[in-house]
Design an enzyme around this catalytic site. Structure first.
Site, PDB file in Angstrom:
ATOM      1  CG  ASP A 174      -5.763   1.040  -1.289  1.00 36.31           C
ATOM      2  OD1 ASP A 174      -5.050   1.859  -1.083  1.00 36.31           O
ATOM      3  OD2 ASP A 174      -5.995   0.035  -0.370  1.00 36.31           O
ATOM      4  NE  ARG A 175      -3.910   3.875   3.190  1.00 44.26           N
ATOM      5  CZ  ARG A 175      -3.536   4.061   4.461  1.00 44.26           C
ATOM      6  NH1 ARG A 175      -2.926   5.019   4.587  1.00 44.26           N
ATOM      7  NH2 ARG A 175      -3.690   3.029   5.207  1.00 44.26           N
TER       8      ARG A 175
ATOM      9  CE  LYS B  38      -7.328   1.655   1.999  1.00 47.63           C
ATOM     10  NZ  LYS B  38      -7.467   1.065   3.046  1.00 47.63           N
TER      11      LYS B  38
ATOM     12  CG  ASP C 190      -2.692  -0.276  -2.741  1.00 50.52           C
ATOM     13  OD1 ASP C 190      -2.382   0.734  -2.274  1.00 50.52           O
ATOM     14  OD2 ASP C 190      -3.244  -1.162  -2.183  1.00 50.52           O
TER      15      ASP C 190
ATOM     16  CG  ASP D 223      -2.573   4.088  -1.585  1.00 53.89           C
ATOM     17  OD1 ASP D 223      -3.177   3.947  -2.578  1.00 53.89           O
ATOM     18  OD2 ASP D 223      -2.264   3.149  -0.610  1.00 53.89           O
TER      19      ASP D 223
ATOM     20  CB  SER E 143      -0.956   0.111   1.181  1.00 51.76           C
ATOM     21  OG  SER E 143      -1.772   1.102   1.202  1.00 51.76           O
ATOM     22  CG  HIS E 144       0.289   3.687   3.211  1.00 51.59           C
ATOM     23  ND1 HIS E 144      -0.869   2.556   3.313  1.00 51.59           N
ATOM     24  CD2 HIS E 144       0.500   3.656   4.412  1.00 51.59           C
ATOM     25  CE1 HIS E 144      -0.833   2.048   4.517  1.00 51.59           C
ATOM     26  NE2 HIS E 144      -0.016   2.809   5.285  1.00 51.59           N
TER      27      HIS E 144
HETATM   28  C1  G1P Z   1      -3.988   1.131   8.233  1.00 51.11           C
HETATM   29  C2  G1P Z   1      -5.252   2.123   8.361  1.00 51.11           C
HETATM   30  C3  G1P Z   1      -6.608   1.367   8.146  1.00 51.11           C
HETATM   31  C4  G1P Z   1      -6.589   0.804   6.619  1.00 51.11           C
HETATM   32  C5  G1P Z   1      -5.246  -0.053   6.566  1.00 51.11           C
HETATM   33  C6  G1P Z   1      -5.092  -0.541   5.182  1.00 51.11           C
HETATM   34  O1  G1P Z   1      -4.287   0.065   9.108  1.00 51.11           O
HETATM   35  O2  G1P Z   1      -5.371   2.558   9.846  1.00 51.11           O
HETATM   36  O3  G1P Z   1      -7.556   2.402   8.085  1.00 51.11           O
HETATM   37  O4  G1P Z   1      -7.458  -0.116   6.353  1.00 51.11           O
HETATM   38  O5  G1P Z   1      -4.209   0.842   7.050  1.00 51.11           O
HETATM   39  O6  G1P Z   1      -4.840   0.314   4.216  1.00 51.11           O
HETATM   40  P1  G1P Z   1      -3.554  -0.035  10.554  1.00 51.11           P
HETATM   41  O7  G1P Z   1      -2.219   0.238  10.490  1.00 51.11           O
HETATM   42  O8  G1P Z   1      -3.964   1.002  11.239  1.00 51.11           O
HETATM   43  O9  G1P Z   1      -3.765  -1.253  11.067  1.00 51.11           O
HETATM   44 ZN    ZN Z   2      -3.398   1.426  -0.262  1.00 51.82          ZN
END
Ligand code: G1P
Ligand code: ZN
Length: 543
Positions: free
Chosen positions: A281-282, A376, A279, A277, A113-114
Site C-alpha cells: 500500500d505504500r 492506499k 503489503d 512496502d 505492513s512495512h
Molecule cells: C503509520 C503512519 C501512518 C499510516 C500507518 C499505517 O502510523 O504514520 O501515516 O497510516 O502507519 O500504514 P503510526 O505508526 O504513525 O501510527
Molecule cells: Zn503497508
C-alpha cells in the site's frame, strides 16, 4: 464435520491501532492468541454467519498458517463464503478492491505492513469493512471491547483448505474460493490509466527500476510493469516475496530502500525509480538524482491527475493526514477544490471517499491513493506517475521544479524516536500539552509560535469527533512542527516529530532540506525537551 467451542479468557493488550492489531509474530503464535483475536473480530462486527469474507496477506512468516485458522473459525462461525488469494497472497489494495468488486461483507488482511517479518519480527491482522476500507473507529472499539470480555471461540476441526490451487472447495458447509490475486487488481487499475501511452513510453527506451523489497508487490509489478506494459525484464528488482522480506525492512523510504536510492543517485541512474512496502500500500518515488517526498508526490499527483483517463474530469477534492505537508493544500487552492485535513491513518479517508468529497488522498508516510479502492495503493501511485511522465514528456526533477516554482516548496522531514520507554514518551507529550495554552505569540527558539493546539477532527460526513490526534505548533513564516505517538509500533513507544517549512523565494527552492528545516527543528526539540525527557540524543530514523 465436528466443530469445537474452545474456552478462552480475555487477553490484555489486544487493542487494534491505526492499522489493526500488530504484535510480535511469537505473540500471535502463542496458543489461542490468534483465535482469540479473530473471534473478538467476528463478534465485534456482529458475527459472520451467512457472510462473505475476503482473506489474504502479504506472505510474511505465519501468513498461511494463520489463514488456515481463520478459515476454520469462519466456517465454525457459519460464514457462507471466503474468497482467498492463491497461496494466501493479496496485497492490501488488491484485497480492498476484491471486497468492493465482489460485494463482500468485509475482509481480513494479514500484514504488519512495512514492519519486518519472520519468527522474531512482526505480524498483524486487520479487518476491513464492506466499503473495502479499514474498520472505522466505532468498529475497532467494538472489537477491542470483545477482546476484553471473550469467553469462547469457535473452530472447525477440519483439515487444511487447499489454497494453492485456483478453484472452489468446501469447509464445513462454507465455500472456500481461491482466486488469482493479481487478475482482478490489474483489471481495476487498467481502467484508470492510459496503458497504451505508458507502453509507448517504455518502448521508446524510458528506463525504470521498481524495488518490490522482497514483498507482496513483486508478482503484481512483474505482471503489470514487465508484462502488460512491456518494461524490460530486470525493471523489477527484489520481486520474489519471501517470508522475512529477504531479512530486510520492507519500508519504502530512503533509509530502507537504500539500494534503489543509490542507483537513482549514481552514474547510470534510470529515468524513474519506485518502491513499495510489505503489503503493497505504500510507495516511494524517486527520479534521477531527485527524491520526491511523499507529501510532494501527493501534491504533484493532485496537480496532474487530470492527465490520466480515470481522473480526466478533475478531482472532487483532496485529503491529507494532519502531519502531511501542506503542499497539497496549495495545489488544491489553485485548482479551486476542497482539501480535508484528517487524523493519521487511512481509515479517516473512507468517509470522504465514500461521500465523493475527495478523489485523492495521501499521507506523509508514503501512502497515496484514490477513490478506486479504500486503501492506499503503492502500484497505483507508480502507475499514475508513469501516466504523467508519459503524457508530459518531462523528467521527475523538472516536474518537481515546476511545482515548487508555481506553488512554493514545503521542505519536510520526520524524526522517529523508536522503542522509547512508554512512560517517558507519555511524560514528554503531557509536558508539551501543558504548555500549549501559553505558546501562541511566544518566541520558541528563533521563531514565533502563531498557534499551538492538539489536533481534533470532526468528520464532516458522520459527525464523529476524534480527539488527541497530535500536538501541532504552527510557526510564523511558514514553519510547522508536530508531535505524536505512533499507533503501529510493537515495542515501547515511537515518538514522531514532523517538521515543515514553506519556502516561496525562487532562489531558495533547491536547499538541503536539513538546512531549510534547521530553525523549525531547533524550536521543536527545544520547546518539547524531548531529548532530555526521553534520554535520547538523536532520532533513530530521519526521513
Ligand atoms: C503509520 C503512519 C501512518 C499510516 C500507518 C499505517 O502510523 O504514520 O501515516 O497510516 O502507519 O500504514 P503510526 O505508526 O504513525 O501510527
Ligand atoms: Zn503497508
Amino acid at each position: 464435520m465436528p466443530m469445537q467451542t474452545v474456552r478462552t479468557n480475555p487477553i490484555e493488550g489486544q487493542k487494534p491501532g491505526t492499522s489493526g492489531l500488530r504484535k510480535k509474530t511469537a505473540i500471535f503464535m502463542r496458543p489461542h492468541y490468534l483465535e482469540n483475536y479473530v473471534q473478538a473480530t467476528f463478534d465485534g462486527i456482529g458475527g459472520v454467519a451467512g457472510k462473505t469474507l475476503v482473506i489474504g496477506g502479504d506472505g510474511r512468516y505465519f501468513n498461511q498458517r494463520a489463514i488456515q485458522v481463520i478459515l476454520r473459525m469462519a466456517a465454525a462461525n457459519q460464514a457462507k463464503h471466503c474468497i482467498v488469494g492463491q497461496d494466501g497472497i493479496l496485497s492490501t489494495p488488491a484485497a480492498s478492491n476484491l471486497i468492493r468488486t465482489r460485494g463482500a461483507d468485509g475482509g481480513l488482511i494479514l500484514s504488519a505492513s512495512h514492519n519486518p517479518g519472520g519468527p522474531e519480527a512482526d505480524f498483524g491482522l486487520k479487518f476491513n469493512g464492506p466499503n473495502g476500507g479499514p474498520a472505522t473507529e466505532g468498529v475497532t472499539d467494538k472489537i477491542f471491547e470483545c477482546t476484553k470480555s471473550i469467553e469462547v471461540y469457535k473452530i472447525a476441526a477440519s483439515p487444511d483448505a487447499n489454497i494453492s490451487d485456483l478453484g472452489t472447495g468446501d469447509m464445513n458447509g462454507m465455500t472456500v474460493e481461491v482466486i488469482d490475486p493479481i487478475a482482478a487488481y490489474t483489471t481495476a487499475v487498467e481502467k484508470l490509466f492510459d496503458f497504451a501511452k505508458i507502453r509507448a513510453l517504455f518502448a521508446s527506451g524510458f528506463s525504470m527500476r521498481f524495488d518490490a523489497m522482497h514483498a507482496v508487490t513483486g508478482p503484481y509489478a512483474h505482471a503489470i510493469l514487465e508484462g502488460v506494459l512491456g518494461a524490460p525484464s530486470g525493471t523489477v528488482i527484489n520481486g520474489t516475496p519471501s517470508p522475512d522480506f529477504g531479512g530486510g525492512h520492507p519500508d519504502p523510504n530512503p533509509i530502507w530502500a537504500k539500494e534503489l536510492m543509490d542507483e537513482m543517485h549514481g552514474p547510470a541512474a534510470p529515468d524513474f525509480g519506485a518502491a513499495s512496502d510489505g503489503d503493497g500500500d505504500r510507495n516511494m518515488i524517486v527520479g534521477r538524482n531527485c527524491y520526491v517526498t511523499p507529501s510532494d508526490s501527493l501534491a504533484l499527483l493532485a496537480a496532474k491527475a487530470h492527465l490520466a483517463p480515470g481522473y480526466k474530469d478533475g478531482l472532487a477534492g483532496v485529503a491529507r493526514s494532519m502531519p502531511t505537508s501542506r503542499a497539497v493544500d496549495r495545489v488544491a487552492e489553485s485548482l479551486g477544490i476542497a482539501c480535508y485535513e484528517t487524523p493519521t491513518g487511512w481509515k479517516f479517508f473512507g468517509n470522504l471517499l465514500d461521500a465523493g468529497k475527495a478523489t485523492l488522498c495521501g499521507e506523509e508516510s508514503a501512502g497515496t491513493g484514490s477513490d478506486h479502492v479504500r486503501e492506499k495503493d503503492g502500484l497505483w501511485a507508480v502507475l499514475l506517475w508513469l501516466n504523467i511522465l508519459a503524457e508530459t514528456g518531462q523528467s521527475v526533477s523538472d516536474l518537481m521544479a515546476e511545482l515548487w516554482a508555481s506553488h512554493g516548496r514545503c521542505y519536510y522531514s520526520r524524526l522517529d524516536y523508536e522503542d522509547v520507554d512508554s512512560d517517558k514518551a507519555g511524560a514528554m507529550m503531557d509536558a508539551l500539552r501543558a504548555k500549549l495554552p501559553d505558546l501562541a505569540g511566544r518566541k520558541i527558539g528563533d521563531v514565533v509560535c502563531e498557534m499551538a493546539d492538539e489536533f481534533a477532527y470532526d468528520d464532516p460526513v458522520d459527525g464523529s469527533r476524534s480527539t488527541g490526534q497530535g500536538i501541532r505548533l504552527i510557526l510564523k513564516g511558514g514553519g510547522r512542527a508536530i508531535f505524536r505517538l505512533s499507533g503501529t509500533g510493537t515495542a515501547g513507544s515511537t515518538i514522531r516529530v514532523y517538521l515543515e517549512q514553506l519556502e516561496t523565494d525562487p532562489s531558495k527552492l533547491k536547499m538541503e532540506p536539513a538546512q531549510a528545516l534547521a530553525q523549525v527543528r531547533a524550536a521543536a526539540l527545544g520547546i518539547s525537551d524531548l531529548e532530555a525527557i526521553t534520554g535520547r540524543s538523536a532520532p533513530d530514523v530521519v526521513t
